[in-house]
Write an enzyme that holds these catalytic residues in place. Structure first.
Site, PDB file in Angstrom:
ATOM      1  N   ARG A 171     -10.093  16.396  17.801  1.00  0.00           N
ATOM      2  CA  ARG A 171     -11.084  15.651  17.020  1.00  0.00           C
ATOM      3  C   ARG A 171     -10.641  14.236  16.680  1.00  0.00           C
ATOM      4  NH1 ARG A 171     -13.051  20.553  13.014  1.00  0.00           N
ATOM      5  NH2 ARG A 171     -14.250  21.625  14.640  1.00  0.00           N
ATOM      6  N   LEU A 208     -22.742  18.219   9.857  1.00  0.00           N
ATOM      7  CA  LEU A 208     -21.910  18.580  10.997  1.00  0.00           C
ATOM      8  C   LEU A 208     -22.728  19.060  12.195  1.00  0.00           C
ATOM      9  CD1 LEU A 208     -18.978  19.083  11.921  1.00  0.00           C
ATOM     10  CD2 LEU A 208     -19.235  21.405  11.076  1.00  0.00           C
ATOM     11  N   PHE A 254     -13.609  25.277  22.926  1.00  0.00           N
ATOM     12  CA  PHE A 254     -13.575  24.386  21.774  1.00  0.00           C
ATOM     13  C   PHE A 254     -12.512  23.328  22.005  1.00  0.00           C
ATOM     14  CE2 PHE A 254     -15.130  24.172  17.363  1.00  0.00           C
ATOM     15  CZ  PHE A 254     -16.292  24.906  17.483  1.00  0.00           C
ATOM     16  N   GLN A 296      -9.306  14.760   8.179  1.00  0.00           N
ATOM     17  CA  GLN A 296      -9.993  14.768   9.470  1.00  0.00           C
ATOM     18  C   GLN A 296     -11.401  14.189   9.404  1.00  0.00           C
ATOM     19  OE1 GLN A 296     -11.182  18.657  11.653  1.00  0.00           O
ATOM     20  NE2 GLN A 296      -9.572  17.707  12.879  1.00  0.00           N
ATOM     21  N   GLU A 336     -18.583  21.276  17.300  1.00  0.00           N
ATOM     22  CA  GLU A 336     -17.894  21.025  18.556  1.00  0.00           C
ATOM     23  C   GLU A 336     -18.319  22.040  19.612  1.00  0.00           C
ATOM     24  OE1 GLU A 336     -13.942  20.003  17.368  1.00  0.00           O
ATOM     25  OE2 GLU A 336     -13.141  21.071  19.075  1.00  0.00           O
ATOM     26  N   HIS A 386     -14.480  15.277   7.067  1.00  0.00           N
ATOM     27  CA  HIS A 386     -14.738  16.695   7.302  1.00  0.00           C
ATOM     28  C   HIS A 386     -13.723  17.633   6.666  1.00  0.00           C
ATOM     29  CE1 HIS A 386     -16.322  20.146   9.357  1.00  0.00           C
ATOM     30  NE2 HIS A 386     -15.234  20.339  10.081  1.00  0.00           N
ATOM     31  N   ARG A 423      -6.244  18.956  12.594  1.00  0.00           N
ATOM     32  CA  ARG A 423      -6.577  20.360  12.797  1.00  0.00           C
ATOM     33  C   ARG A 423      -7.430  20.538  14.051  1.00  0.00           C
ATOM     34  NH1 ARG A 423     -10.947  23.224  11.859  1.00  0.00           N
ATOM     35  NH2 ARG A 423     -12.005  21.887  10.362  1.00  0.00           N
ATOM     36  N   HIS A 477     -14.539  14.359  11.589  1.00  0.00           N
ATOM     37  CA  HIS A 477     -15.123  15.096  12.710  1.00  0.00           C
ATOM     38  C   HIS A 477     -15.976  14.120  13.510  1.00  0.00           C
ATOM     39  CE1 HIS A 477     -17.470  17.969  14.993  1.00  0.00           C
ATOM     40  NE2 HIS A 477     -16.738  18.955  14.539  1.00  0.00           N
TER      41      HIS A 477
END
Lengths: 240, 594
Positions: free
Chosen positions: B285, B251, B119, B239, B254, B366, B408, B241
């Site tokens: 991100r 979404l 990730f 954030q 990732e 996100h 994050r 994304h």
């Protein structure tokens, strides 16, 4: 394109019985979802329209509805699937069947949740976990055995499309059996005997007449009828 | 006027996603707990989380919680509190194992252990290469966490009040007395008197136009706290994304890039090689979202539009595996098995089969890094001196511990929910053993009932839909992936106008039963306030850090800005900013290169 939307309406504070509301929406894209259309009605035309919705992409299970006579999630049903390609389309929206209507498209989910809770829908294993403090091991084959039934989002599309449930609301219904299957076929679980008592009861799996409405209705593409058949097989043979 | 019913519990938990349910499991062992949720618990947005929960189990290759901690701190652009990050990464291992023991059906490696994948931003700290740390159940890990925790709550007979919408906190000086909720099915107001209250109400992505967030993510808990004198921490860090479905914002995990997927611009280039030479598409991100924005700005969007392609087709992925000297290869079957929901989303909403064609993606609003400030036990704090408000707790996305700082890392949201949900639940139960139930003030619900009656009977002709749309456009234009003094200032003044117009929003539904229009109008008020706090906090911070990228202040400025923002509401539309130091530890702030 234009959509003529016919929505089943009922406001218990005003109406003595349900009625059809007709709404015409212009500039609809074929990629719009039925939820997009219902939101347009609610936000632009009639704020009193009541429906449940949350994630808007088919994972939370809030907006199960009867759309042109078949159960589906509003947010996962595109206009293109309901129209022939002509410049106009007619779409009819009703609450799911077999549960009491509270208001417009909202039904009382409690009887459905009661059936769900009745099958002990939780992991049961009273043996001590591994002494090394790590995970219980499970082979990929054992994990695959119940993969399909872990996808359930409790939307009720299956149970409320089932004629046996319509005929008798005491029938535990396909969704609850799917949940029972998820644990019965989990190699780590030790509660199968207790669960099989519930689903083997008079109002359990034997009410299923394998007409596959549940499988067609499932927005998560779970093979519901197959899962029910597998639970029947365990009951008949005693072997998982 | 609706009637008011009163209930008494030791503790009330607001919200039934991952954090609320985990807290409920622990708190209800030693206290009488009620969980209130405006949705059925299984509708909570934790269920939409896809790729995995981060924990250094080391099931596939060497890994250490300290590596996870370093990656989290670096990912946060050094704004996370390092004591809290240590707890996050240490507890993560234990809590993931605990969830497996609760029955969570993680995917498995051939040796029977929990399967892990790569990730963004998670690395082997020695080689700097991606490490397999994201524990997953296909691409529905959040769904399985939510289901498993709810199942355990049923087993343990937790008290749920489903479809009870909490609309106020009863705070008297520096004590907590309970909450006010509306029973959605009847419209009745209920007062829940309690010794402790926890908000686990999630984020507020609905402030923006394109978002991965559910309709219900309107920041209710954070807005209620703000109105009751709690500051909001680090709200400028939201954030985006990098891979939301073009226009829809849904979404795309990732995990697609973790499995080998690559981002390709309109010229057919794998552009992340330019922006993050070492880990490329698996950079943090914020880095990837900025890269997409810059590619589009440079005219490298696909078909001249504002999106790029995310390509997981085996031909492309294997081409780059070979080029990068990686031994692994993927097949169509791997994609179907590991990313079934992603394949379903793109087939359903785009008519695109991801095993054959690339997916059009753009950044999508996100996740709130900021929120209700708490300590590592989930206790809400009131000021820069970390003064605790006894009895008030927050956890999950609504809270800011802070473990995410300015950005994050993927998988750390689920880790945060379960780690700090558990800690808060335990602490709350201990607090309830000692604390006394304090009396309710007279007419505890009167103020919020009056606000609801004002909205219900408002004669104003302003449409809620219109105000919400304009707020979302304002935030998208002014406080997005990149911002400047000018764009944020414009947003602040437009939000002030919208706040004034909100006073004239009328509703058509005057009834009580399931009046979702009235509740939506109230939720819009929450969004408007949080949008304003976000903009005001962003305007003040004259540097670029993590998710807060200022074109006019492109560098991180540790000398002036290595500190957390606290934004207090001091009057209608009046905010006061304060700052508190970041807790540093083993990792000295360094330039952030991937």
């Amino acid at each position: 394109m234009q959509v003529n939307l016919r929505i089943r309406r009922f406001n218990p504070e005003k109406d003595s019985k349900a009625w059809w509301g007709d709404y015409t929406l212009d500039d609809v894209s074929r990629n719009d979802t039925v939820l997009d259309l219902l939101n347009r009605v609610k936000w632009e035309i009639d704020g009193t329209l009541a429906l449940r919705r949350s994630c808007a992409h088919g994972v939370c299970g809030s907006d199960a509805l009867r759309i042109n006579g078949a159960n589906a999630l509003a947010c996962k049903t595109l206009v293109s699937r309901l129209s022939s390609g002509a410049a106009t389309a007619a779409i009819q929206i009703e609450p799911i069947l077999g549960l009491r209507v509270i208001k417009d498209l909202i039904v009382d989910m409690e009887p459905f949740m009661d059936h769900y809770r009745s099958v002990l829908p939780y992991f049961i294993n009273d043996s001590p976990p591994p002494a090394d403090g790590r995970e219980r091991l499970q082979s990929q084959e054992d994990r695959a055995r119940f993969d399909d039934t872990t996808k359930c989002i409790l939307c009720a599309c299956c149970t409320t499309s089932c004629p046996s449930f319509w005929a008798n609301e005491k029938y535990v219904g396909p969704a609850a059996i799917v949940q029972a299957h998820r644990f019965i076929y989990d190699s780590r679980d030790e509660g199968a005997a207790d669960r099989l008592k519930v689903v083997g009861d008079t109002f359990g799996v034997w009410r299923c007449r394998t007409n596959f409405n549940c499988t067609s209705a499932c927005p998560r593409e779970i093979e519901v009828t197959k899962a029910i058949a597998e639970v029947k097989k365990v009951l008949a043979t005693g072997e998982i | 006027m609706a009637t008011v019913k009163t209930h008494t519990f030791d503790a009330v938990i607001v919200g039934a996603g991952g954090a609320g349910l985990m807290a409920a499991l622990y708190a209800s062992r030693n206290a009488n707990v009620a969980v209130l949720s405006k949705l059925y618990p299984t509708r909570s947005h934790t269920g939409a989380a896809q790729g995995g929960v981060g924990a250094a189990l080391g099931n596939m290759e060497e890994d250490h919680w300290e590596w996870h901690a370093f990656d989290t701190v670096k990912g946060s652009d050094y704004l996370a509190d390092q004591d809290a990050v240590d707890i996050l990464c240490q507890d993560a291992i234990d809590v993931v194992i605990e969830m497996e023991h609760m029955g969570l059906p993680f995917d498995r490696f051939p040796n029977g252990r929990i399967s892990q994948r790569r990730f963004g931003g998670h690395t082997n700290n020695e080689t700097k290469k991606p490490v397999t740390r994201a524990c997953h159940a296909a691409d529905r890990t959040g769904h399985m966490i939510l289901q498993t925790l709810y199942q355990q709550c049923i087993k343990n007979k937790v008290n749920f009040f489903d479809e009870y919408h909490v609309v106020d906190l009863i705070r008297v000086d520096d004590t907590v007395r309970g909450v006010v909720a509306i029973e959605i099915a009847t419209g009745d107001f209920h007062v829940f008197q309690s010794k402790a209250v926890m908000f686990a109400t999630g984020g507020w992505g609905r402030c923006w136009q394109v978002t991965s967030n559910a309709h219900s993510l309107t920041g209710d808990g954070a807005a209620i706290c703000l109105r009751r004198g709690i500051p909001m921490e680090d709200m400028e860090f939201f954030q985006f994304h990098p891979t939301g479905i073009f226009k829809l914002g849904i979404l795309i995990t990732e995990g697609v890039r973790g499995e080998g997927g690559v981002l390709i611009n309109g010229k057919g280039e794998r552009f992340m090689e330019k922006y993050a030479p070492t880990i490329k598409d698996l950079a943090s991100r914020d880095v990837v979202s900025r890269a997409i924005y810059l590619e589009v700005k440079a005219g490298n969007g696909v078909n001249g539009k504002n999106y790029v392609h995310l390509d997981i087709t085996p031909d492309t992925v294997n081409h780059y595996f070979e080029k990068d000297g990686e031994k692994r290869r993927i097949t169509r079957e791997d994609i179907e098995a590991k990313l079934p929901d992603i394949a379903d989303f793109t087939r359903t909403y785009l008519g695109i089969d991801p095993v054959q064609e690339p997916m059009p993606v753009q950044p999508t609003a996100h996740y709130a890094m900021g929120g209700i400030p708490t300590d590592v036990e989930g206790r809400v704090i009131l000021d820069a001196a970390n003064t605790v408000l006894p009895g008030l707790y927050a956890a999950g996305e609504a809270a800011c511990v802070s473990v995410h700082g300015a950005n994050r890392l993927g998988t750390n949201s689920l880790t945060d929910l379960v780690v700090f949900g558990r800690r808060a639940g335990k602490h709350m139960a201990e607090f309830c053993q000692e604390a006394e139930l304090l009396p309710l003030p007279a007419n505890a619900a009167a103020e919020v009932i009056a606000e609801f009656e004002r909205i219900r009977h408002n004669q104003g002709s302003v449409k809620m839909f219109d105000v919400r749309n304009r707020m979302q456009t304002t935030m998208t234009e002014g406080v997005s992936v990149f911002r400047t003094d000018e764009t944020i200032s414009t947003a602040v003044s437009q939000l002030q106008e919208l706040r004034a117009e909100y006073q004239n929003v009328g509703v058509q539904d005057k009834g009580n039963i399931f009046n979702s229009e009235l509740l939506e109008a109230w939720e819009l008020g929450c969004l408007l306030e949080l949008a304003e706090v976000t903009a005001v906090s962003a305007l003040a911070r004259q540097e670029s850090r993590g998710g807060h990228a200022r074109d006019d202040f492109p560098e991180r400025d540790d000398a002036a800005w290595l500190k957390h923002t606290l934004c207090h509401k001091v009057g209608e539309g009046e905010y006061q900013l304060d700052y508190k130091p970041v807790t540093l530890g083993r990792y000295e702030p360094k330039p952030r290169v991937y």
